[in-house]
Design a protein around this motif. Structure first.
Motif, mmCIF file in Angstrom:
data_model
loop_
_atom_site.group_PDB
_atom_site.id
_atom_site.type_symbol
_atom_site.label_atom_id
_atom_site.label_comp_id
_atom_site.label_asym_id
_atom_site.label_seq_id
_atom_site.Cartn_x
_atom_site.Cartn_y
_atom_site.Cartn_z
ATOM 1 N N ILE A 56 -4.010 10.142 17.488
ATOM 2 C CA ILE A 56 -5.263 9.753 17.866
ATOM 3 C C ILE A 56 -6.289 9.734 16.535
ATOM 4 C CG2 ILE A 56 -7.290 10.107 18.936
ATOM 5 C CD1 ILE A 56 -5.676 11.136 21.451
ATOM 6 N N VAL A 57 -6.012 10.851 15.829
ATOM 7 C CA VAL A 57 -6.698 11.138 14.542
ATOM 8 C C VAL A 57 -6.224 10.241 13.399
ATOM 9 C CG1 VAL A 57 -7.518 12.699 12.784
ATOM 10 C CG2 VAL A 57 -7.425 13.366 15.220
ATOM 11 N N LEU A 58 -4.881 10.215 13.469
ATOM 12 C CA LEU A 58 -4.083 9.339 12.211
ATOM 13 C C LEU A 58 -4.637 7.862 12.529
ATOM 14 C CD1 LEU A 58 -0.835 11.167 12.204
ATOM 15 C CD2 LEU A 58 -2.606 10.981 10.204
ATOM 16 N N ASN A 59 -4.531 7.437 13.743
ATOM 17 C CA ASN A 59 -5.090 6.003 13.952
ATOM 18 C C ASN A 59 -6.529 5.810 13.555
ATOM 19 O OD1 ASN A 59 -2.431 5.614 14.834
ATOM 20 N ND2 ASN A 59 -3.194 5.850 16.993
ATOM 21 N N ASP A 85 2.439 4.635 18.337
ATOM 22 C CA ASP A 85 1.932 4.196 19.623
ATOM 23 C C ASP A 85 1.385 2.899 19.307
ATOM 24 O OD1 ASP A 85 -0.441 4.811 18.651
ATOM 25 O OD2 ASP A 85 -0.653 6.495 19.531
ATOM 26 N N ILE A 86 1.227 2.347 20.259
ATOM 27 C CA ILE A 86 0.538 0.855 20.400
ATOM 28 C C ILE A 86 -0.883 0.782 19.592
ATOM 29 C CG2 ILE A 86 -0.720 0.976 22.304
ATOM 30 C CD1 ILE A 86 1.437 -1.780 21.477
ATOM 31 N N ASN A 115 6.037 -2.862 23.699
ATOM 32 C CA ASN A 115 5.458 -4.211 24.386
ATOM 33 C C ASN A 115 3.981 -4.145 24.009
ATOM 34 O OD1 ASN A 115 7.871 -4.834 25.842
ATOM 35 N ND2 ASN A 115 7.212 -3.288 27.444
ATOM 36 N N PRO A 116 3.732 -5.611 23.685
ATOM 37 C CA PRO A 116 2.344 -5.818 23.359
ATOM 38 C C PRO A 116 1.391 -5.514 24.505
ATOM 39 C CG PRO A 116 3.666 -7.563 22.682
ATOM 40 C CD PRO A 116 4.348 -6.644 23.740
#
Length: 596
Positions: A56-59, A85-86, A115-116
């Motif tokens: 979460i933080v890296l995103n 993750d997506i 999967n998109p």
């Protein structure tokens, strides 16, 4: 709010945890200024080990870095995520698109093992829209073919797909998708309207606007701005005025509305600088948008000195890159070299567009050595710019310098081998240069080589005009109009008058060999702009003004002939070509002063 968060950080005595860091990175991305960059990079550098396993933080960090345009470090963070993750993929793809790197977004989409979700589809459609090339069309259509039912009730995804199809010039499929959308909102209608505009179908844009109103959707500032753009393309004064009368008072003072109105009257096909000035003068405190729109209006109408004067009156803090580009463009189109040099030298950050316009100004005056020096100085610190080479090549064509034209074209093929459409345009300029010198064998060789390399994808020259409420279109040697016989009879009369008044048809503007059953006069006299002018004269034998629009630049022979026609027939003729607006006055002069 982000600034207040930063103020709290300065007072913070405890170390931020992952939740705090997530807030910090999002705030930095939102603010995206020097302070945000300093704080965001500091915490990322110091806390990278702490957040190494927190997706979460890296995103959020990826999102922040992409906002900072720090692509390299964003990619580094992405690669270090062990279990992507997506949201990791969507952050990267969205960042690529926002940083004008849609190819990388599609690369990532195609190698994504997940999967998109809807966000991925939206970002992918946006990437395809930006590219609109063969690969993008294939990917975008494949997604639609496979997953359309999945999007049936997701109007955000459908709107993105609609925009993509319009960018693909696939109007038929876009219209089909539009009808499938059950709950059309103002964004859906706006996308369709804008799509018709970019596909040169402004009449359809107006029709969609009327349909939107019938569906009880109240137009907003964006919808009216798109509508004004459609009217600008159509160029019918009566329709323009009708649209203006519809705009609510509370919207008329919105920046994008009044700047669009200025553009419509003075920069679009209407060509009424007086109406544009009236709107501008009615603004109590013009902002940068209004001032820039008016500078651009003056420039396109050959009023370079007025553009410079307004530019000089604007406080420095209200000038931006667009203002600089518009005033330099005005100087370029009016031959105001000294003003252009002075303004260019005053600009601290010389962007690609600013530099390209200066090169255009120099090239129009055949000052190629100076133009080359400006280009070389730019390339010392930046990647080569195609627009700069195109500006020089255009000037070389006008000066009929085949050696320089060939050298520039060879350089462009080496530097920009993947820019197919631009190389087609460049090869046409080179071909025309050789043709203007009567070197038809060389021109034919270039033309055949172009077809082998790029196909027959050459833009057809078209001219539009309106008379007595009828909007008509012509191409060169066109005989499709029901009044063709009368039009060509009028052309013969015009040609006889031109020759009587000393006009000599300029064969240098013929870009192919003359056939046995043709003459220089018959070829040049049948150019689309001359057909449009003749059409106007048979509709109204003594018109006070004629307005025509051409999708390409007006050729030199048509320019010279139109000056003389305006003088002979005592009629003002306004020609909006691909680059500017020409006002041909009844005294035989053109507003561009032959700087076209």
């Amino acid at each position: 709010m982000p600034e207040k968060l930063f103020d709290l950080l300065d007072k913070m005595v405890i170390e931020p945890d992952d939740v705090n860091l997530n807030f910090i990175f999002n705030a930095c991305a939102q603010l995206n200024n020097a302070r945000a960059m300093r704080i965001g990079n500091k915490f990322l550098r110091e806390k990278l080990n702490q957040i190494r396993n927190n997706n979460i933080v890296l995103n959020s960090a990826i999102h922040m870095l992409m906002k900072f345009r720090d692509i390299r470090n964003a990619e580094h963070i992405f690669e270090m995520i062990k279990k992507k993750d997506i949201f990791s993929y969507s952050s990267m793809m969205k960042g690529y698109v926002e940083n004008n790197m849609p190819e990388k977004a599609l690369n990532l989409f195609e190698r994504m093992p997940l999967n998109p979700n809807d966000i991925i589809y939206i970002v992918t459609f946006n990437a395809c829209s930006k590219l609109a090339n063969g690969r993008a069309i294939e990917i975008g259509n494949k997604i639609l073919n496979q997953s359309l039912k999945q999007f049936k009730n997701n109007y955000i995804v459908l709107n993105s797909a609609l925009h993509m199809l319009m960018r693909f010039n696939d109007i038929q499929r876009a219209e089909h998708l539009f009808e499938l959308i059950e709950k059309k909102d103002i964004f859906t209608y706006g996308i369709m309207m804008n799509g018709y505009n970019i596909n040169d179908e402004p009449i359809q844009s107006v029709k969609i606007f009327e349909r939107m109103k019938k569906d009880n959707i109240i137009p907003d500032e964006i919808a009216y701005t798109i509508l004004i753009s459609a009217c600008s393309q159509i160029g019918m004064s009566s329709m323009c005025q009708l649209i203006i009368d519809q705009i609510p008072l509370y919207l008329k003072n919105k920046p994008y509305i009044y700047s669009s109105l200025i553009d419509m009257w003075a920069s679009g096909k209407v060509g009424s600088i007086k109406n544009a000035e009236q709107i501008f003068q009615s603004i109590s405190n013009p902002d940068v948008i209004a001032n820039t729109a008016m500078i651009n209006a003056y420039g396109l109408n050959g009023m370079g000195l007025e553009a410079v004067q307004l530019y000089r009156q604007i406080p420095r803090n209200l000038l931006n890159d667009v203002s600089h580009v518009c005033v330099l463009n005005a100087c370029s189109h009016s031959g105001l070299l000294d003003h252009a040099r002075s303004i260019f030298n005053e600009i601290i950050v010389k962007t690609e567009k600013i530099t390209a316009i200066m090169i255009d100004c120099l090239s129009r005056l055949f000052l190629f050595d100076e133009a080359q020096k400006v280009l070389d100085d730019y390339e010392k610190l930046n990647s080569p710019s195609l627009s700069m080479y195109m500006a020089m090549l255009s000037g070389a064509r006008n000066s009929r310098d085949s050696v320089l034209s060939q050298r520039l074209y060879n350089r462009m093929k080496s530097l920009f081998s993947n820019k197919k459409d631009d190389l087609i345009a460049a090869s046409i300029l080179l071909c025309n240069t050789y043709s203007s010198l009567g070197q038809f064998e060389q021109a034919t060789h270039i033309r055949s080589t172009r077809i082998k390399e790029f196909g027959k994808n050459v833009k057809v020259g078209l001219t539009w005009t309106e008379a007595n409420g009828e909007l008509v279109q012509f191409k060169a040697h066109d005989r499709s109009h029901r009044q063709s016989q009368e039009i060509y009879a009028e052309l013969d009369r015009m040609s006889a008058e031109l020759i009587e008044y000393g006009h000599k048809y300029d064969s240098s503007w013929i870009t192919r060999p003359v056939k046995e059953d043709e003459s220089v006069e018959s070829i040049l006299c049948s150019h689309s702009e001359k057909l449009a002018i003749a059409f106007n004269f048979i509709q109204r034998p003594v018109p006070s003004i004629i307005q025509i629009t051409k999708n390409l630049r007006i050729c030199g022979d048509c320019h010279q002939a139109t000056k003389l026609i305006a003088k002979i027939r005592k009629c003002e003729i306004i020609v909006r070509d691909a680059n500017r607006i020409h006002h041909f006055y009844s005294n035989g002069q053109c507003s561009c002063q032959d700087h076209f």
